[in-house]
Structure formats: structure tokens, C-alpha cells
Design a protein around this motif. Sequence first.
Motif, mmCIF file in Angstrom:
data_model
loop_
_atom_site.group_PDB
_atom_site.id
_atom_site.type_symbol
_atom_site.label_atom_id
_atom_site.label_comp_id
_atom_site.label_asym_id
_atom_site.label_seq_id
_atom_site.Cartn_x
_atom_site.Cartn_y
_atom_site.Cartn_z
ATOM 1 N N ALA A 151 -7.333 -0.469 5.862
ATOM 2 C CA ALA A 151 -7.405 -1.802 5.237
ATOM 3 C C ALA A 151 -8.836 -2.139 4.868
ATOM 4 O O ALA A 151 -9.110 -2.663 3.778
ATOM 5 C CB ALA A 151 -6.846 -2.852 6.190
ATOM 6 N N ILE B 80 0.319 -3.030 4.513
ATOM 7 C CA ILE B 80 0.243 -1.570 4.630
ATOM 8 C C ILE B 80 1.371 -1.147 5.575
ATOM 9 O O ILE B 80 1.258 -1.320 6.796
ATOM 10 C CB ILE B 80 -1.131 -1.130 5.182
ATOM 11 C CG1 ILE B 80 -2.258 -1.677 4.277
ATOM 12 C CG2 ILE B 80 -1.195 0.378 5.319
ATOM 13 C CD1 ILE B 80 -3.664 -1.301 4.722
ATOM 14 N N GLN C 17 3.089 4.554 6.083
ATOM 15 C CA GLN C 17 2.060 5.030 5.150
ATOM 16 C C GLN C 17 0.794 5.485 5.882
ATOM 17 O O GLN C 17 0.006 6.251 5.340
ATOM 18 C CB GLN C 17 1.701 3.919 4.152
ATOM 19 C CG GLN C 17 2.807 3.551 3.191
ATOM 20 C CD GLN C 17 3.088 4.657 2.178
ATOM 21 O OE1 GLN C 17 2.203 5.387 1.753
ATOM 22 N NE2 GLN C 17 4.356 4.799 1.813
ATOM 23 N N LYS D 124 -3.259 3.673 -2.412
ATOM 24 C CA LYS D 124 -3.466 2.679 -3.479
ATOM 25 C C LYS D 124 -2.625 1.447 -3.209
ATOM 26 O O LYS D 124 -1.679 1.491 -2.417
ATOM 27 C CB LYS D 124 -3.001 3.268 -4.820
ATOM 28 C CG LYS D 124 -3.882 4.365 -5.362
ATOM 29 C CD LYS D 124 -3.550 4.602 -6.828
ATOM 30 C CE LYS D 124 -4.359 5.771 -7.372
ATOM 31 N NZ LYS D 124 -3.526 6.703 -8.091
ATOM 32 N N ILE D 125 -2.955 0.330 -3.903
ATOM 33 C CA ILE D 125 -2.095 -0.845 -3.747
ATOM 34 C C ILE D 125 -1.362 -1.166 -5.043
ATOM 35 O O ILE D 125 -1.886 -0.964 -6.132
ATOM 36 C CB ILE D 125 -2.857 -2.078 -3.200
ATOM 37 C CG1 ILE D 125 -4.003 -2.472 -4.093
ATOM 38 C CG2 ILE D 125 -3.319 -1.855 -1.790
ATOM 39 C CD1 ILE D 125 -4.660 -3.768 -3.655
ATOM 40 N N LEU E 264 -10.116 -0.794 1.603
ATOM 41 C CA LEU E 264 -9.682 -1.512 0.390
ATOM 42 C C LEU E 264 -10.625 -2.664 0.054
ATOM 43 O O LEU E 264 -10.642 -3.145 -1.074
ATOM 44 C CB LEU E 264 -8.270 -2.087 0.574
ATOM 45 C CG LEU E 264 -7.120 -1.109 0.829
ATOM 46 C CD1 LEU E 264 -5.846 -1.876 1.127
ATOM 47 C CD2 LEU E 264 -6.914 -0.206 -0.384
ATOM 48 N N ILE F 162 -1.782 -8.240 1.204
ATOM 49 C CA ILE F 162 -1.515 -6.800 1.077
ATOM 50 C C ILE F 162 -0.862 -6.355 2.385
ATOM 51 O O ILE F 162 -1.367 -6.659 3.470
ATOM 52 C CB ILE F 162 -2.813 -5.992 0.870
ATOM 53 C CG1 ILE F 162 -3.568 -6.498 -0.367
ATOM 54 C CG2 ILE F 162 -2.510 -4.510 0.745
ATOM 55 C CD1 ILE F 162 -4.996 -5.979 -0.475
ATOM 56 N N TYR G 196 0.850 -1.191 0.000
ATOM 57 C CA TYR G 196 0.000 0.000 0.000
ATOM 58 C C TYR G 196 0.882 1.235 0.000
ATOM 59 O O TYR G 196 1.837 1.327 0.767
ATOM 60 C CB TYR G 196 -0.826 -0.075 1.280
ATOM 61 C CG TYR G 196 -1.773 1.052 1.602
ATOM 62 C CD1 TYR G 196 -3.133 0.947 1.286
ATOM 63 C CD2 TYR G 196 -1.341 2.195 2.288
ATOM 64 C CE1 TYR G 196 -4.031 1.946 1.640
ATOM 65 C CE2 TYR G 196 -2.235 3.206 2.637
ATOM 66 C CZ TYR G 196 -3.578 3.073 2.310
ATOM 67 O OH TYR G 196 -4.464 4.062 2.670
ATOM 68 N N LYS G 197 0.547 2.186 -0.889
ATOM 69 C CA LYS G 197 1.288 3.451 -0.905
ATOM 70 C C LYS G 197 0.329 4.554 -1.307
ATOM 71 O O LYS G 197 -0.324 4.456 -2.360
ATOM 72 C CB LYS G 197 2.444 3.347 -1.909
ATOM 73 C CG LYS G 197 3.215 4.640 -2.074
ATOM 74 C CD LYS G 197 4.170 4.575 -3.253
ATOM 75 C CE LYS G 197 4.608 5.976 -3.626
ATOM 76 N NZ LYS G 197 5.303 6.022 -4.907
#
Length: 423
Positions: free
Chosen positions: A369, A321, A325, A115-116, A372, A319, A111-112
Motif C-alpha cells: 500500500a 488490496i 493479491q 496496479k489499481i 502506491l 483503495i 488492487y490487482k
Amino acid sequence: MDEEYDVIVLGTGLTECILSGIMSVNGKKVLHMDRNPYYGGESSSITPLEELYKRFNLPDSPPESMGRGRDWNVDLIPKFLMANGQLVKMLLYTEVTRYLDFKVVEGSFVYKGGKIYKVPSTETEALASNLMGMFEKRRFRKFLVFVANFDENDPKTFEGVDPKSTTMRDVYKKFDLGQDVIDFTGHALALYRTDDYLDVPCLDTINRIKLYSESLARYGKSPYLYPLYGLGELPQGFARLSAIYGGTYMLNKPVDEIVMEGGHVIGVKSEGEVARCKQLICDPSYIPDRVRKAGQVIRVICILSHPIKNTNDANSCQIIIPQNQVNRNSDIYVCMISYAHNVAAQGKYIAIVSTTVETSEPEAEIEPALELLEPIDQKFVAISDLYEPTDDGSASRSYDATTHFETTCNDIKDIYKRMTEPL
């Protein structure tokens, strides 16, 4: 039960089952007990789905749209196996692989800025990635080549880095890597939960990145594997192994007392009988007075009717995170599997979010999270205390927030070493 054993194991979590299996293979006489009527302790898979609703005290039954209850096997503690990692090596060493089927997890994402992105871990992926600008890509590629060629026994590969004294922060400086690249390298490749690793010697980090790359090289899509029918299959596989080698299993067996003599454990009392032992292994719940609370983990099981956005419709993925971030001290993990692994009804997905609790509002902490995953059909929230042993005995640690088994395997190796070293 009134017998003498080399080892008594209490609790059938994965840690306990692996140790029991390995001890049995090594010729020890093992008695394995669990107060629950099912295998797996904290690391079990719950089936049917109705049972999960009950366990989380939800007033309703699952709606018909969830399909047949018995098509679900939902892990309470989500983790993937690194393809070249310690747990796979333990499975191969003990031949437990013959009881299990695995599938490769389809992707690893990071994640940045809300967005992923796919985690780039090979030179080719690094050059194609949207995570970095052109010049950053070249520097990152150089760094990956350095890690791939690095051999702690061959100083010619060090390029001026001393693996025992140069910190990882200095290695990143040497390759002139920016903060975003440092974030995904430390958290999505080396799989650290916090940034504490930056100021310690770099050898462990380099080995972790190598493990990721080697695991990825085995199957191509991601470095992670996951067993069909859920993680509950793992403790059962090791339990079968222990039984083949003469281990005795007793489920639904209350433990009344751990019998001590002269400061040492000499047995376990259950329903008026005492089984004597030379050594004891157990999970923290059996010896609350010899463990301390070391924090909390929040895990949220989410049932979805769709794959996660921006993952190329993957039917399984991880994913990460990174904490930087989202202004935290520890990472948030999302672990997603689906009907493709025989753990959910056709067309359904299970995403499990987990992190170390840092505030008095844990559910707010995992909001990035959950965003998303929208829309979410049903959520199951669990906040668990983390325990660690207060002495060098043989209590295992609680399962942490990471979505891989490397930390659990370190605990297993640590207990095994303490138990097999001559006093």
C-alpha cells in the motif's frame, strides 16, 4: 453529579455518542463522561497539525511546507460512510445531518497484480472495465443483474439459489466467475476483510453488494461519503443531539470506579462522587477486566503533496488490496482525503493505510500500500490492540481495519438491542 440516571455512557467515541444520542431521543436520562479533555476517544480528529506530531512523539515541528497547523484535521481512525448505509440512516433518523456537511468520495479502486483499477459496480462500468476479459465481463454483468433483481421475499428472483443454504462459493460457480472477479466482488463490493464468507449462505453477501450498488446510485462517483472537517464532527454531532434532549456531558472527568452490587453495575464513581445508573455503556478502555484482546490493527497516516497515481487525480478515494493479491489472510485498505474536505492545508492529501496485523513485522505487511503512495512527505505509524467484550454487557468493540462504518453500526445495533430488550 450525585443523581440517578437511566444510562451512564463512558467515552465519547462514535459508538458511544450515537448510543447516547439515540437513548436521549428515546426519553432516557443520560450522563455522558470522558476522561479526555476532547471528544471522540479513539475516533477523534486531531488539530492543529502540531498536536499530531506531539501525539506520535515526533521530535520536530511540522515544516513550513505543510501550511498552517490549524488547517489540518487528521482522523486517527479513517472510515467513510456508505451513502445508503446504516450510519447515514441513523444520521437521518436523529436529524444529526443538520450539524454536518458531506462530500462524495471521488472513487473506489481495487488492487490487482501491482496496479489499481476502478471498481466496476454497474453493468456499464463492468463492460468498460480493464479488470476482466470480454467473456468474463458478460458473466459478471449477468451476476450483477441477478443481484440487482434479487428479492429475498420473492422466490421467483432466486434463479435456483437458496439464500439460506446456497454458499457464495456456489453462487460464483453458477455464474462461472474467475478468481480475480471473486476477489474484487467479495472485497471491494461486499467489503469483506477475509474469505470466510465464501462458505456461508449467500444472503448476507448479496445484500452487501446491493447496499454498495444502491449507495453508488445515490451520488454516482462512489458509494462513500465523508464529512467536511473530518470524522471528529460525527461524535460531536450526536453529542449535541443528546444535549438538546437533556443529556449531561462532562469532559476531562476521571472515572475512579465502576460501582457494582450483586454482579450488576449500579453507578460510576468520579472524584469522590457517585452517579447512580440503571445501565452503563462504555468503550473497552474503561473496563479492561471485562474485555479480551482480539488482535491488532496497524494504521499509518501519510501526508502527501500529490494525488495517488492512477486515480484520475481524485482528491478522495478508497483503495482495497484484496488479501489474495498479496498472500495475506485479511485485506489492506487505503483511505485518502484532502484539502477539498477542509482536513488538510491547500494542495495537501492525507492517505491512511490500515490492516489487521498478521505477523511480528506489521510495517512490512503494509508495504504494497505504501508503494502506491510514494513519495510520502511524513508518516505516522500506530499499532492498536483490538478489544471485544467477554460478556453480554454494554462494552463496545474496538474500531476494526475496515474503511467504512457498517461493522461499527452492527456493534451499535447489537448494544442497543441488548440494552432495550426486557430481561
